[in-house]
Scaffold this active site. Structure first.
Site, short mmCIF file in Angstrom:
data_model
loop_
_atom_site.label_atom_id
_atom_site.label_comp_id
_atom_site.label_asym_id
_atom_site.label_seq_id
_atom_site.Cartn_x
_atom_site.Cartn_y
_atom_site.Cartn_z
N HIS A 84 0.81 -1.22 0.00
CA HIS A 84 0.00 0.00 0.00
C HIS A 84 0.84 1.27 0.00
O HIS A 84 0.34 2.35 -0.28
CB HIS A 84 -0.99 0.00 1.18
CG HIS A 84 -0.39 0.32 2.51
ND1 HIS A 84 -0.10 -0.65 3.46
CD2 HIS A 84 -0.04 1.49 3.09
CE1 HIS A 84 0.39 -0.08 4.53
NE2 HIS A 84 0.44 1.23 4.34
N ASP A 126 -0.12 -7.54 1.30
CA ASP A 126 0.31 -6.14 1.46
C ASP A 126 1.82 -6.02 1.52
O ASP A 126 2.37 -5.27 2.32
CB ASP A 126 -0.33 -5.50 2.69
CG ASP A 126 -0.19 -3.97 2.68
OD1 ASP A 126 0.04 -3.42 1.59
OD2 ASP A 126 -0.29 -3.36 3.75
N GLY A 200 3.64 6.75 7.75
CA GLY A 200 5.00 6.75 7.21
C GLY A 200 5.85 5.62 7.75
O GLY A 200 6.89 5.29 7.17
N ASN A 201 5.42 5.00 8.86
CA ASN A 201 6.12 3.83 9.40
C ASN A 201 5.86 2.58 8.58
O ASN A 201 6.59 1.58 8.71
CB ASN A 201 5.71 3.55 10.84
CG ASN A 201 6.58 4.27 11.85
OD1 ASN A 201 6.10 5.11 12.61
ND2 ASN A 201 7.87 3.95 11.87
N SER A 202 4.80 2.59 7.77
CA SER A 202 4.45 1.40 6.98
C SER A 202 5.62 0.94 6.14
O SER A 202 6.26 1.73 5.43
CB SER A 202 3.26 1.70 6.08
OG SER A 202 2.09 1.86 6.82
N GLY A 257 -10.87 -22.60 -8.23
CA GLY A 257 -11.72 -22.10 -9.31
C GLY A 257 -13.19 -22.04 -8.98
O GLY A 257 -14.04 -22.23 -9.86
#
Length: 346
Positions: A84, A126, A200-202, A257
């Site tokens: 992200h 992520d 901002g730590n992500s 599927g």
């Protein structure tokens, strides 16, 4: 009487209570930060923003910037971060946010900016891998995150609010904490920490007392009255993802599927069915279609393990590799049968 045990930094009070010198804690955080800081990068991302002002009959475009963090995982410039951070596309009634136009990386104690390219990203976990043209970098050391214990020292390292490399300290508050991400609709099993995690730590690192990475800082709870609840993806769960992204630029996943709906106990009783997963769709040319699974079937077990939800089914399926053979127990027309299929690629 109070006696000092200088060798281990504790003070004994009559043999009943031990006090720990704060210098001991300080030495731990100094050591851990010195070990990890050279392996953490700041990331700056530039996006194109198309604004729509329908009431005024005009539109415009501009650029927007965001920041994040990353972990150096090889000496030749591979960097692990959150998906992200670099793939934050968003659309609403007022604007449309593009994919990243430009990604810049700053190393610790180095003013040089490196332009990065996205090697691969995966929205389900992520996670993303970037690459910069640099050599001789100091890669982070990974710990065994399966061995992390509640209460142990933890340090979050990253680039909060684009301030530059910053550390915050705390403890591991919980392990294997299941967390729902409202934005991505994904579920994660995380390490919970009370070390401060901010915007901002992500993509930065959660490390142990040895300066080894135990997780990738990803989420925090931000709400009135909430303090010190942040989450990191355990580093062990990233290892296969990193290799897939470096090799294939995506994560290849085994694929049955089908589309399914969970049948609760109440629904099963009301419709004379069994509890399990109702097959609502079968994709053409998929493993499920080739094996003879039909719309209306109810899957009750996979490889002998009972399943009642799609999440349970997928959790077992994802432990397999593409091409593996699995056996589904299926309820159809009042009868139960076993159907064997070979997993395809998502």
């Amino acid at each position: 009487s109070i006696t000092s045990n200088s060798n281990d930094g504790t003070v004994s009070n009559g043999g009943t209570t031990d006090y720990v010198y704060l210098s001991k804690y300080s030495d731990t955080s100094v050591y851990a930060s010195n070990k990890i800081l050279p392996s953490i990068v700041g990331i700056e991302i530039e996006y194109s923003v198309n604004s729509v002002f329908s009431m005024f009959g005009n539109s415009g475009s501009s650029t927007a910037k965001a920041s994040g963090s990353g972990i150096i995982i090889s000496e030749d410039g591979y960097i692990l971060t959150n998906n992200h951070v670099v793939n934050s596309t968003e659309t609403n009634s007022f604007y449309e946010l593009s994919s990243a136009n430009k990604i810049k990386v700053k190393l610790y104690n180095n003013d040089t900016e490196y332009e990065a390219k996205i090697v691969g990203g995966d929205s389900q976990t992520d996670l993303a891998v970037l690459k910069i043209e640099a050599t001789g970098l100091i890669k982070a050391e990974f710990a065994n995150s399966d061995a992390v214990k509640i209460g142990e020292f933890s340090m979050a390292v990253g680039n909060p609010l684009a301030l530059g490399t910053t550390i915050t300290c705390g403890v591991v508050s919980a392990v294997n904490r299941e967390v729902d991400d409202d934005e991505s609709k994904n579920k994660f099993k995380c390490i919970q920490t009370d070390a401060a995690i901010n915007s901002g730590n992500s993509g930065g690192a959660l490390v142990n007392s040895k300066g080894q990475v135990i997780g990738v800082n990803t989420l925090k709870v931000s709400s009135t009255g909430v303090e010190g609840i942040g989450f990191a993806i355990p580093i062990n769960s990233t290892l296969n993802v990193i290799e897939e992204l470096k090799t294939y630029s995506k994560v290849r996943r085994p694929f049955i599927g089908i589309g399914g709906r969970n049948i609760t106990e109440d629904i099963a009783k009301a419709h004379n069915l069994v509890q399990g997963i109702y097959v609502s769709s079968v994709e053409q040319f998929s493993s499920a279609e080739k094996a003879g699974i039909k719309i209306g079937d109810v899957i009750t077990a996979i490889d002998g393990t009972q399943v009642k939800t799609m999440d349970e089914l997928n959790e077992i399926k994802n432990k397999h590799k593409i091409g593996d053979t699995i056996t589904l127990k299926v309820y159809r027309d009042g009868k139960t049968m076993d159907i064997t299929l070979n997993l395809g690629e998502s």
